[in-house]
Design an enzyme around this catalytic site. Structure first.
Site, PDB file in Angstrom:
ATOM      1  N   ASP A   1     -15.201   2.536   3.263  1.00  0.00           N
ATOM      2  CA  ASP A   1     -14.875   1.171   3.686  1.00  0.00           C
ATOM      3  C   ASP A   1     -16.042   0.211   3.505  1.00  0.00           C
ATOM      4  OD1 ASP A   1     -12.226   1.640   4.415  1.00  0.00           O
ATOM      5  OD2 ASP A   1     -12.779   2.302   6.421  1.00  0.00           O
TER       6      ASP A   1
ATOM      7  N   ARG B   1      -9.954  -3.168  -3.994  1.00  0.00           N
ATOM      8  CA  ARG B   1     -11.280  -3.685  -3.658  1.00  0.00           C
ATOM      9  C   ARG B   1     -12.260  -3.625  -4.820  1.00  0.00           C
ATOM     10  NH1 ARG B   1     -11.558  -1.360   2.594  1.00  0.00           N
ATOM     11  NH2 ARG B   1     -10.355  -3.099   3.480  1.00  0.00           N
TER      12      ARG B   1
ATOM     13  N   ARG C   1       0.830  -1.207   0.000  1.00  0.00           N
ATOM     14  CA  ARG C   1       0.000   0.000   0.000  1.00  0.00           C
ATOM     15  C   ARG C   1       0.866   1.260   0.000  1.00  0.00           C
ATOM     16  NH1 ARG C   1      -4.564  -0.759   4.491  1.00  0.00           N
ATOM     17  NH2 ARG C   1      -5.341   1.123   3.462  1.00  0.00           N
TER      18      ARG C   1
ATOM     19  N   GLN D   1      -7.279   9.846   6.803  1.00  0.00           N
ATOM     20  CA  GLN D   1      -5.988   9.420   7.351  1.00  0.00           C
ATOM     21  C   GLN D   1      -4.916  10.469   7.114  1.00  0.00           C
ATOM     22  OE1 GLN D   1      -5.039   5.533   5.842  1.00  0.00           O
ATOM     23  NE2 GLN D   1      -6.698   4.532   6.941  1.00  0.00           N
TER      24      GLN D   1
ATOM     25  N   SER E   1      -9.208  12.189   2.214  1.00  0.00           N
ATOM     26  CA  SER E   1      -8.571  11.165   3.040  1.00  0.00           C
ATOM     27  C   SER E   1      -8.515  11.615   4.490  1.00  0.00           C
ATOM     28  CB  SER E   1      -7.153  10.861   2.538  1.00  0.00           C
ATOM     29  OG  SER E   1      -6.488   9.995   3.444  1.00  0.00           O
TER      30      SER E   1
END
Length: 448
Positions: free
Chosen positions: A325, A356, A128, A175, A173
């Site tokens: 998610d 994904r 990642r 994060q 994002s």
């Protein structure tokens, strides 16, 4: 079976899913409660902490940097912090396992401390990219030596004092936003993050609770989050609400299995995280909020979910940040809807624990579902409520959400759907299979 070997799993539902359940504590809030508690002066008491492998990696990292982190009972943890600026040099590499959240947020935490840390992880995490965090933290003065492509293993050399910056997020994002705010805690002056698209705001809410000088204001460019550095955090009593990402699987499961009627207790309904419920309701899902309340500064409720026929929708792009998610679970719901559901605007899915979009396209396609893949999502033509043809073995790709999503899909399938390895589920939901059984499902561990 040797636990180091893959554990193939298939679920089935011989009848309706019924009963009540409590999902694990919110993963995002659990990570942050350990980190912020580690920066407070005094003892923070946490209840409802998610005890999955990802969060335990954060706990281990905080211990390695001088914090006292102890478990006093199921979901009950105490953190004695070292104060902002007080983190110690870890003696060994910080093993993040499969946790991208731990890695990116801890990079921000360490960036403004004069210590050096090496981050390592499993094969999935090591694929990642971390460049989107490295770029702003480097601007603040931190130095990185990363593997090709900005990947793990990487070594971070923090700096104190760091340089405050104003940074506009190029992609939505939470994060990256949180990493910059965490670095800003030990940086003189005011650090600002501008987010053109709203992302989950757990960091802002929790930092406010810990007593930091943080403000959020609208602007022509988007939300401007400003934090004044050299902060002193006050220890807190934190109640972690149930994780909406974990609840999503049961929302979908009850919606697609005929006759189902379940109650999911204590689910966090932060508006920056509730996109999955919005999308499912738009498809016709019967989801009713009961006993709405507040816990730890976050809105929560019990959710009663009953089986209902689902209809295809075009998912609004602006929902993507609030359900990023949950897209794999949404794709499963779409597979049982009437018509063709189009869910796009989710480029971020390409760089999660797996790709994904590609993973779910392959998995649902193998089960007989008509799929069209886009760079930023999928179009899924559903069965109109009929069982999926099934009869496939699915590659989970070491991704817990792929494994759980396809486990839910297998509950209403003509032939068994086998998830090739259920071990990654433990990273976020160790009791997933037991919960399915308690609701009336059957689980079968498949011989290799």
């Amino acid at each position: 079976m040797n636990r180091s070997e893959p554990r193939p799993l298939t679920l089935s539902a011989p009848g309706p899913l019924t009963g009540s359940l409590t999902v694990p504590g919110d993963k995002s809030i659990s990570h942050r409660s350990l980190m912020f508690g580690g920066l407070a002066v005094g003892e923070t008491h946490i209840t409802g902490l998610l005890e999955g492998e990802d969060v335990l990696a954060t706990a281990a990292a905080m211990r390695a940097m001088g914090c006292t982190v102890t478990r006093s009972g199921p979901g009950e943890w105490r953190v004695s912090g070292v104060g902002v600026g007080g983190l110690l040099q870890p003696e060994t590499a910080l093993d993040m396992g499969n946790s991208g959240t731990s890695t990116r947020l801890l990079m921000g935490l360490i960036a403004s401390h004069a210590i050096t840390a090496t981050f390592i992880g499993d094969a999935s995490l090591s694929r990642r990219p971390m460049a989107r965090v490295i770029e702003p933290l480097s601007t603040m003065g931190a130095d990185f030596t990363a593997s090709p492509g900005g990947r793990l293993p990487l070594t971070l050399r923090g700096i104190s004092p760091a340089v405050p910056i104003t940074y506009t997020l190029p992609v939505a994002s939470a994060q990256v936003k949180s990493a910059i705010l965490l670095a800003g805690l030990n940086t003189p002056g005011i650090t600002r993050v501008i987010e053109p698209v709203l992302t989950r705001d757990h960091s802002e809410r929790m930092l406010t609770g810990f007593g930091t000088d943080i403000s959020v204001e609208p602007s022509d460019q988007g939300r401007v989050i400003s934090i004044r550095g050299e902060a002193e955090l006050r220890p807190q009593q934190i109640v972690v609400p149930g994780d909406p990402s974990s609840a999503a699987f049961w929302m979908v499961a009850a919606s697609i299995v005929p006759g189902s009627d379940i109650v999911i207790r204590n689910v966090g309904l932060n508006p920056t995280r509730s996109g999955i419920a919005t999308a499912l309701r738009a498809m016709g899902a019967d989801i009713v909020e009961q006993d709405t309340r507040e816990a730890g500064g976050e809105p929560v409720a019990d959710l009663r979910v009953r089986h209902a026929p689902l209809s295809a929708i075009e998912v609004p792009h602006d929902l993507a940040p609030s359900m990023i998610d949950e897209y794999p679970a949404l794709f499963v719901a779409a597979a049982f809807a009437s018509g063709r559901t189009v869910a796009r605007g989710a480029h971020e899915l390409r760089v999660k624990e797996s790709d994904r979009i590609a993973a779910m396209a392959a998995a649902l396609g193998a089960c007989g579902v008509e799929i069209e893949e886009f760079e930023d999502g999928l179009a899924v033509t559903g069965t109109g409520g009929d069982p999926l043809p099934g009869g496939a073995r699915i590659a989970s790709l070491l991704d817990h959400r792929i494994a759980m999503s396809m486990g839910i899909a297998s509950l209403h399938a003509g032939k068994p759907i086998v998830v090739d390895d259920a071990r990654p589920i433990a990273t976020s939901y160790p009791d997933f299979t037991d919960t399915a059984i308690a609701l009336g499902a059957e689980a079968h561990w498949v011989t290799q």
